[in-house]
Scaffold this motif. Structure first.
Motif, PDB file in Angstrom:
ATOM      1  N   TRP A  30      -3.978  -5.857   0.845  1.00  0.00           N
ATOM      2  CA  TRP A  30      -3.821  -6.686  -0.351  1.00  0.00           C
ATOM      3  C   TRP A  30      -2.481  -6.349  -0.979  1.00  0.00           C
ATOM      4  O   TRP A  30      -2.139  -5.179  -1.151  1.00  0.00           O
ATOM      5  N   VAL A  31      -1.715  -7.392  -1.325  1.00  0.00           N
ATOM      6  CA  VAL A  31      -0.426  -7.225  -2.009  1.00  0.00           C
ATOM      7  C   VAL A  31      -0.393  -8.193  -3.187  1.00  0.00           C
ATOM      8  O   VAL A  31      -1.155  -9.167  -3.235  1.00  0.00           O
ATOM      9  N   TRP A  32       0.505  -7.954  -4.110  1.00  0.00           N
ATOM     10  CA  TRP A  32       0.619  -8.808  -5.284  1.00  0.00           C
ATOM     11  C   TRP A  32       1.162 -10.180  -4.889  1.00  0.00           C
ATOM     12  O   TRP A  32       2.185 -10.285  -4.216  1.00  0.00           O
ATOM     13  N   ALA A  33       0.486 -11.228  -5.330  1.00  0.00           N
ATOM     14  CA  ALA A  33       0.955 -12.598  -5.118  1.00  0.00           C
ATOM     15  C   ALA A  33       1.846 -13.037  -6.277  1.00  0.00           C
ATOM     16  O   ALA A  33       2.796 -13.796  -6.090  1.00  0.00           O
ATOM     17  N   GLN A  34       1.530 -12.557  -7.477  1.00  0.00           N
ATOM     18  CA  GLN A  34       2.304 -12.846  -8.688  1.00  0.00           C
ATOM     19  C   GLN A  34       2.403 -11.552  -9.496  1.00  0.00           C
ATOM     20  O   GLN A  34       1.493 -10.725  -9.470  1.00  0.00           O
ATOM     21  N   PRO A  35       3.491 -11.378 -10.253  1.00  0.00           N
ATOM     22  CA  PRO A  35       3.623 -10.177 -11.083  1.00  0.00           C
ATOM     23  C   PRO A  35       2.525 -10.112 -12.153  1.00  0.00           C
ATOM     24  O   PRO A  35       2.044 -11.137 -12.636  1.00  0.00           O
ATOM     25  N   LEU A  36       2.166  -8.920 -12.521  1.00  0.00           N
ATOM     26  CA  LEU A  36       1.159  -8.671 -13.555  1.00  0.00           C
ATOM     27  C   LEU A  36       1.801  -8.758 -14.941  1.00  0.00           C
ATOM     28  O   LEU A  36       2.955  -8.356 -15.114  1.00  0.00           O
ATOM     29  N   ASP A  37       1.064  -9.261 -15.914  1.00  0.00           N
ATOM     30  CA  ASP A  37       1.541  -9.309 -17.301  1.00  0.00           C
ATOM     31  C   ASP A  37       1.277  -7.945 -17.946  1.00  0.00           C
ATOM     32  O   ASP A  37       0.164  -7.647 -18.372  1.00  0.00           O
ATOM     33  N   TYR A  38       2.316  -7.122 -17.996  1.00  0.00           N
ATOM     34  CA  TYR A  38       2.173  -5.756 -18.503  1.00  0.00           C
ATOM     35  C   TYR A  38       2.043  -5.681 -20.019  1.00  0.00           C
ATOM     36  O   TYR A  38       1.804  -4.608 -20.558  1.00  0.00           O
ATOM     37  N   THR A  39       2.186  -6.795 -20.718  1.00  0.00           N
ATOM     38  CA  THR A  39       1.957  -6.770 -22.164  1.00  0.00           C
ATOM     39  C   THR A  39       0.461  -6.780 -22.472  1.00  0.00           C
ATOM     40  O   THR A  39       0.053  -6.427 -23.565  1.00  0.00           O
ATOM     41  N   VAL A  40      -0.352  -7.179 -21.491  1.00  0.00           N
ATOM     42  CA  VAL A  40      -1.805  -7.251 -21.671  1.00  0.00           C
ATOM     43  C   VAL A  40      -2.530  -6.140 -20.907  1.00  0.00           C
ATOM     44  O   VAL A  40      -3.462  -5.532 -21.422  1.00  0.00           O
ATOM     45  N   LEU A  41      -2.058  -5.861 -19.671  1.00  0.00           N
ATOM     46  CA  LEU A  41      -2.713  -4.864 -18.822  1.00  0.00           C
ATOM     47  C   LEU A  41      -1.712  -3.818 -18.339  1.00  0.00           C
ATOM     48  O   LEU A  41      -0.580  -4.151 -18.000  1.00  0.00           O
ATOM     49  N   ALA A  42      -2.163  -2.587 -18.281  1.00  0.00           N
ATOM     50  CA  ALA A  42      -1.376  -1.518 -17.679  1.00  0.00           C
ATOM     51  C   ALA A  42      -2.010  -1.194 -16.335  1.00  0.00           C
ATOM     52  O   ALA A  42      -3.232  -1.073 -16.229  1.00  0.00           O
ATOM     53  N   LEU A  43      -1.178  -1.080 -15.317  1.00  0.00           N
ATOM     54  CA  LEU A  43      -1.659  -0.747 -13.979  1.00  0.00           C
ATOM     55  C   LEU A  43      -1.572   0.747 -13.779  1.00  0.00           C
ATOM     56  O   LEU A  43      -0.512   1.351 -13.968  1.00  0.00           O
ATOM     57  N   GLY A  44      -2.687   1.335 -13.424  1.00  0.00           N
ATOM     58  CA  GLY A  44      -2.714   2.761 -13.099  1.00  0.00           C
ATOM     59  C   GLY A  44      -2.470   2.933 -11.609  1.00  0.00           C
ATOM     60  O   GLY A  44      -1.653   2.231 -11.020  1.00  0.00           O
ATOM     61  N   ASN A  45      -3.240   3.798 -10.995  1.00  0.00           N
ATOM     62  CA  ASN A  45      -3.026   4.032  -9.572  1.00  0.00           C
ATOM     63  C   ASN A  45      -3.766   3.011  -8.704  1.00  0.00           C
ATOM     64  O   ASN A  45      -4.720   2.375  -9.134  1.00  0.00           O
ATOM     65  N   GLU A  46      -3.272   2.869  -7.511  1.00  0.00           N
ATOM     66  CA  GLU A  46      -3.918   2.049  -6.488  1.00  0.00           C
ATOM     67  C   GLU A  46      -4.391   3.019  -5.411  1.00  0.00           C
ATOM     68  O   GLU A  46      -3.682   3.958  -5.069  1.00  0.00           O
ATOM     69  N   SER A  47      -5.596   2.787  -4.892  1.00  0.00           N
ATOM     70  CA  SER A  47      -6.122   3.708  -3.893  1.00  0.00           C
ATOM     71  C   SER A  47      -6.946   2.951  -2.856  1.00  0.00           C
ATOM     72  O   SER A  47      -7.248   1.772  -3.019  1.00  0.00           O
TER      73      SER A  47
END
Length: 135
Positions: A64-81
């Motif tokens: 799985w890879v990102w299709a569109q960038p994440l909106d970091y003003t609403v969500l913070a991305l932690g680690n991926e595992s």
């Protein structure tokens, strides 16, 4: 001796109760909820953490890879595992997991695609779009 045992049990019960109520009264939520591909919409509160788990089998070259960038003003991305099942079979899939924290009120789309890495043909075999609303 019996009175001592009762006093110790009471002390332990009071301590455990105090810890529980102290954790409930903190301003930030510490709950962690897990969501899957079936969850196309998610509602969380500000400061709440959650995990998105999608089936994956990197031993076959897919990821799985990102299709569109994440909106970091609403969500913070932690680690991926990646978590594999406890098995001795090789080639067994598992789950890719993304850990998020709700930063501020609003909505964001988690947009992912499942592709064969290293292939010139990057047409995804699956896609996942999850709408997250933060209250």
């Amino acid at each position: 001796m019996l009175n001592f045992q009762i006093s110790c049990r009471r002390a332990i019960l009071i301590f455990v109760s105090a810890c529980f109520f102290a954790s409930c009264s903190t301003g930030s939520r510490i709950s962690k909820t897990s969501f899957t591909a079936a969850d196309r919409t998610i509602a969380v509160s500000k400061s709440e953490s959650f995990v998105l788990r999608l089936e994956s089998n990197p031993s076959e070259g897919y990821r799985w890879v990102w299709a569109q960038p994440l909106d970091y003003t609403v969500l913070a991305l932690g680690n991926e595992s990646f978590s594999a099942p406890e098995t001795t079979s090789s080639g067994t899939g598992g789950y890719q997991e993304w850990h998020f924290r709700a930063v501020d009120a609003g909505s964001a789309v988690i947009s992912l695609k499942y592709i064969l890495l290293g292939s010139k043909d990057t047409v995804p075999i699956r896609t996942q779009e999850t709408l997250v609303t933060v209250k």
